[in-house]
Design an enzyme around this catalytic site. Structure first.
Site, PDB file in Angstrom:
ATOM      1  N   ASP A  34       0.822  -1.222   0.000  1.00 57.05           N
ATOM      2  CA  ASP A  34       0.000   0.000   0.000  1.00 57.05           C
ATOM      3  C   ASP A  34       0.855   1.271   0.000  1.00 57.05           C
ATOM      4  O   ASP A  34       0.358   2.365   0.284  1.00 57.05           O
ATOM      5  CB  ASP A  34      -0.938  -0.006   1.209  1.00 57.05           C
ATOM      6  N   ARG A  93      13.372  26.558  -3.609  1.00 57.55           N
ATOM      7  CA  ARG A  93      13.045  27.628  -4.561  1.00 57.55           C
ATOM      8  C   ARG A  93      11.733  28.329  -4.235  1.00 57.55           C
ATOM      9  O   ARG A  93      11.565  29.498  -4.522  1.00 57.55           O
ATOM     10  CB  ARG A  93      13.048  27.079  -5.998  1.00 57.55           C
ATOM     11  N   ASP A 167      21.564  33.653 -15.274  1.00 61.47           N
ATOM     12  CA  ASP A 167      20.715  34.680 -14.651  1.00 61.47           C
ATOM     13  C   ASP A 167      21.467  35.294 -13.469  1.00 61.47           C
ATOM     14  O   ASP A 167      22.506  34.786 -13.072  1.00 61.47           O
ATOM     15  CB  ASP A 167      19.364  34.095 -14.192  1.00 61.47           C
ATOM     16  N   LYS A 190      17.776  37.045 -17.093  1.00 58.48           N
ATOM     17  CA  LYS A 190      16.693  36.067 -17.329  1.00 58.48           C
ATOM     18  C   LYS A 190      15.359  36.598 -16.815  1.00 58.48           C
ATOM     19  O   LYS A 190      15.269  37.145 -15.731  1.00 58.48           O
ATOM     20  CB  LYS A 190      17.032  34.761 -16.603  1.00 58.48           C
ATOM     21  N   ASP A 217      25.505  26.830 -13.689  1.00 57.75           N
ATOM     22  CA  ASP A 217      24.325  27.121 -12.864  1.00 57.75           C
ATOM     23  C   ASP A 217      24.264  26.098 -11.731  1.00 57.75           C
ATOM     24  O   ASP A 217      24.924  25.069 -11.792  1.00 57.75           O
ATOM     25  CB  ASP A 217      23.050  27.035 -13.728  1.00 57.75           C
ATOM     26  N   THR A 225      16.248  26.971 -18.893  1.00 58.32           N
ATOM     27  CA  THR A 225      17.163  28.093 -18.638  1.00 58.32           C
ATOM     28  C   THR A 225      18.406  27.967 -19.514  1.00 58.32           C
ATOM     29  O   THR A 225      18.813  28.930 -20.183  1.00 58.32           O
ATOM     30  CB  THR A 225      17.549  28.117 -17.132  1.00 58.32           C
TER      31      THR A 225
HETATM   32  C1  R5P Z   1      16.842  29.018 -10.764  1.00 54.29           C
HETATM   33  O1  R5P Z   1      16.959  30.180 -10.522  1.00 54.29           O
HETATM   34  C2  R5P Z   1      17.978  28.049 -10.818  1.00 54.29           C
HETATM   35  O2  R5P Z   1      19.199  28.650 -10.535  1.00 54.29           O
HETATM   36  C3  R5P Z   1      18.053  27.352 -12.165  1.00 54.29           C
HETATM   37  O3  R5P Z   1      18.411  28.294 -13.159  1.00 54.29           O
HETATM   38  C4  R5P Z   1      16.734  26.741 -12.509  1.00 54.29           C
HETATM   39  O4  R5P Z   1      16.250  25.988 -11.432  1.00 54.29           O
HETATM   40  C5  R5P Z   1      16.863  25.839 -13.722  1.00 54.29           C
HETATM   41  O5  R5P Z   1      15.603  25.309 -14.009  1.00 54.29           O
HETATM   42  P1  R5P Z   1      15.235  24.837 -15.468  1.00 54.29           P
HETATM   43  O6  R5P Z   1      16.312  23.882 -15.897  1.00 54.29           O
HETATM   44  O7  R5P Z   1      13.901  24.156 -15.289  1.00 54.29           O
HETATM   45  O8  R5P Z   1      15.145  26.041 -16.323  1.00 54.29           O
END
Ligand code: R5P
Length: 289
Positions: A34, A93, A167, A190, A217, A225
């Site tokens: 379950d 986030r 960004d 961004k 990133d 992104t």
């Molecule tokens: C957001 O500000 C993070 O630094 C990443 O740029 C973001 O989480 C990337 O997400 P995705 O690949 O969905 O664009």
């Protein structure tokens, strides 16, 4: 101290235990028909400092339940203290109520973790409006970073790199990696249109043609992104693009989309995948030593 791996920490926990020469054990975690969780310690944790290693990818909500069960059980079995070592920690986030009625997930998760653990270790947490982990957790919270390991990879594998942050938030990673690599870095602008749509542009006039571009990133999730950043860089004549992230979540066929766009993707192993070419076990072991 004892290193105990939860179901999704094995790829790092064993390496860490070997590096710091501490005992290692794995939890037994099963699912009942379950979907209830069954969990068992396979070592005596009485009077020990228990380091539970769990990376949160895939069914993250199950994995959260698992660490709470493990922490509570360790306490019941008279562990001296309980720490959560989270190479990737989720829910950071959603750090504010963007629309009326929304859950502030970061606050909810932090309150729960505070109740069950004495300490937490997180690699490159996505800190945005909440500047430090001590603004989020009441327990002792340790922020670790994979930037040096990423820089070492770039230095070994990519000639004359230029680091790009997709960004402004990414300056924390892109800027730091560029300093370690002693190379130039630029941050793109961004605008997030929705969870799956972003617009990205470069404000400055710079000649990036014929350069080896490395987009850095913290997270690649859907890949949008990076795809948008690459699109804007391609319009400036850029050919070679590598995207490096700490946490490769790679949801919704991100890797296929990035491959199609001719982007070479590299990640650390906070979340294991075919792209995990950068091992960060020493980032954890150095801190636990
Ligand atoms: C957001 O500000 C993070 O630094 C990443 O740029 C973001 O989480 C990337 O997400 P995705 O690949 O969905 O664009």
């Amino acid at each position: 101290m004892i290193i105990v791996s939860c179901s999704q920490g094995k790829h790092l926990a064993k390496k860490v235990a070997n590096k710091i020469k501490k005992p290692y054990s794995e939890l037994t975690v099963k699912k009942f028909p379950d979907n209830e969780i069954y969990l068992k310690f396979n070592t005596n944790v009485k009077n020990k400092k228990v380091m539970l290693v769990q990376s949160f990818y895939g069914d993250i909500n199950d994995l959260i339940t698992e660490v709470l069960f493990a922490a509570d059980t360790a306490k019941d079995l008279k562990a001296k203290s309980i720490a959560l070592v989270a190479p990737y920690f989720p829910y950071l986030r959603q750090d504010k109520r963007f629309k009326p009625g929304e859950a502030v997930s970061l606050k909810v998760i932090a309150d729960i973790i505070d109740k069950f653990f004495d300490e937490i270790y997180i690699i490159d947490p996505h800190l945005h409006r909440e500047r430090t982990l001590s603004h989020i957790f009441k327990i002792k919270a340790h922020k670790l970073s994979a930037c040096k390991e990423i820089a070492d990879y770039i230095k070994k594998k990519i000639k004359n790199p230029i680091i790009i942050g997709p960004d402004w938030e990414s300056y924390k990673w892109a800027g730091k990696v560029a300093i370690y690599c002693r190379c130039m870095s630029y941050i793109l602008k961004k605008e997030r249109v929705s969870a799956r749509k972003v617009k990205i542009s470069l404000n400055k006039k710079v000649n990036l043609k014929e350069k080896n571009i490395v987009i850095v990133d913290d997270i690649i999730s859907t890949g949008h992104t990076i795809l948008q950043a690459a699109k804007s860089l391609r319009s400036l004549g850029v050919k070679n693009i590598t995207a490096i992230c700490v946490h490769g979540i790679f949801s919704e066929n991100a890797l296929q989309k990035l491959k199609k766009a001719n982007i070479n993707v590299i990640a650390t192993n906070t979340i294991p995948s075919s792209k995990s070419k950068i091992d960060i076990s020493s980032v954890i072991s150095e801190r636990l030593r």
